[in-house]
Each structure stands twice: as C-alpha cells, then as structure tokens.
Design a protein around this motif. Structure first.
Motif, short mmCIF file in Angstrom:
data_model
loop_
_atom_site.label_atom_id
_atom_site.label_comp_id
_atom_site.label_asym_id
_atom_site.label_seq_id
_atom_site.Cartn_x
_atom_site.Cartn_y
_atom_site.Cartn_z
N LEU A 43 9.40 -5.45 -1.05
CA LEU A 43 9.94 -4.82 -2.25
C LEU A 43 9.14 -5.17 -3.51
O LEU A 43 9.12 -4.41 -4.47
N LYS A 44 8.48 -6.33 -3.50
CA LYS A 44 7.67 -6.73 -4.65
C LYS A 44 6.28 -6.10 -4.64
O LYS A 44 5.63 -6.03 -5.68
N ALA A 45 5.82 -5.64 -3.50
CA ALA A 45 4.44 -5.14 -3.36
C ALA A 45 4.09 -4.05 -4.37
O ALA A 45 3.04 -4.13 -5.01
N PRO A 46 4.92 -3.02 -4.57
CA PRO A 46 4.54 -1.99 -5.55
C PRO A 46 4.43 -2.55 -6.98
O PRO A 46 3.59 -2.10 -7.76
N LEU A 47 5.25 -3.53 -7.32
CA LEU A 47 5.19 -4.12 -8.66
C LEU A 47 3.90 -4.91 -8.86
O LEU A 47 3.33 -4.92 -9.95
N ILE A 48 3.44 -5.57 -7.81
CA ILE A 48 2.18 -6.31 -7.88
C ILE A 48 1.04 -5.34 -8.11
O ILE A 48 0.16 -5.58 -8.95
N VAL A 49 1.06 -4.21 -7.41
CA VAL A 49 0.04 -3.18 -7.60
C VAL A 49 0.10 -2.66 -9.03
O VAL A 49 -0.93 -2.47 -9.68
#
Length: 180
Positions: free
Chosen positions: A121-127
């Motif tokens: 769930l955090k992956a898109p925010l890191i991108v």
C-alpha cells in the motif's frame, strides 16, 4: 485400425473439423502418446476396456501425478474414444462406465501477511515522492510529474479498493464510476 492410427485420425479431426488451436492439439497428442507408451504390455488394437483404463488411472496415481494432470489425461482419452465410437470404429466406449469426474483438492490462495500488505500500500506513495524529488527543479518535467502523481494516487486507490472490498483485479478493472 490400431491405436496409433486412431490417434492420428482423432488429431486430424481436431485440426480440420473443430479448428482446434495448435496448443490444444499438441496437448491431446502428448496425453494420448503417453497412454500408448504405457500400453506397451497390453494387446494392440482398439479392444481397450474399462479395466485397462482403471489400471492406467491407478498407474498415474501411483506415479504421483497431480490430480489436474490426471483429469486432463482422462479427458483426452474420453474425447478420443467418443470420437472413435461416433465414427463406428469401436462399439463399446471404455470411458462410458468410468465415473465422469473425481474431486480434486482445492488449493487455497496464498495470502500476504500484514507487513507485506503495508509495504504494498505504501509503494505508490514512494513512487510519488521519488517523482516529486526528481522533477522538483525541472520546469519542463511538470506535465510528466503531474501524470506520475496521478498514476501513483490512482494505483494507491486501486490497491485500497482491492484490499477493502476483496475484489479481483479483473473486477477492479471493470469498475465504472457509477459502480462505486
């Protein structure tokens, strides 16, 4: 007619009359040739009875084949013998007395643990953060930055919907705004 000739005729029918894909024909051919190899000790010809089929089933079970593989091989034999019976090559179909199907154990889907879900769930925010830093000083990259941020937010929303609602990817892709 011997069994090899019967298999050839069956595969030709699949190709010409049913317009089966090359992969389908290849799968049938492999399954039926394996049956022929197993039959090397049995009498040649088409006088195969249910007893022989049951012995083949037992052999496959003892060999440790997966239930789905056994089902596919039996389905190949069933199709070929149905064809041979419809063509008048055999009087009695050895597959008719065999039970239609047998239950295969259901495999449970693999699930993510709590930490893996949080990371996903955090992956898109890191991108999104990486994109903002990359294009922070570049004016020409504004539109690419905007598209990247939109994609990151969209991806996060899609993941949230999947986990919150338990939807499949295909269901998620088919959602319309009116469905929400």
């Amino acid at each position: 007619m011997d069994l090899n000739e019967a298999i050839s005729n069956f595969l030709l029918m699949l190709k010409v009359e049913q317009n089966a894909s090359p992969r389908t024909i290849s799968a049938y051919q492999i399954d039926l040739n394996l049956f022929c190899r197993w039959l090397k000790d049995e009498p040649p010809g088409l006088n195969i009875d249910t007893h022989v089929i049951r012995k083949y089933l037992a052999y496959m079970h003892e060999a440790g084949l997966q239930p789905n593989t056994i089902k596919r091989r039996i389905a190949s034999l069933r199709s070929m013998f149905n064809f041979l019976q419809s063509e008048g090559e055999i009087e009695k179909n050895p597959m008719q007395l065999l039970a239609r199907g047998f239950k295969t154990p259901k495999r449970m889907p693999k699930v993510l643990n709590y930490e893996e879900i949080k990371a996903l769930l955090k992956a898109p925010l890191i991108v999104q953060d990486q994109l903002e830093k990359k294009f922070e000083l570049a004016d020409s990259g504004f539109y690419r930055l905007e598209e990247g941020i939109f994609a990151a937010v969209r991806d996060k929303a899609m993941l949230e919907i999947m986990f919150a609602c338990g939807t499949r990817i295909s269901e998620l892709c088919g959602l319309d705004l009116n469905d929400i």
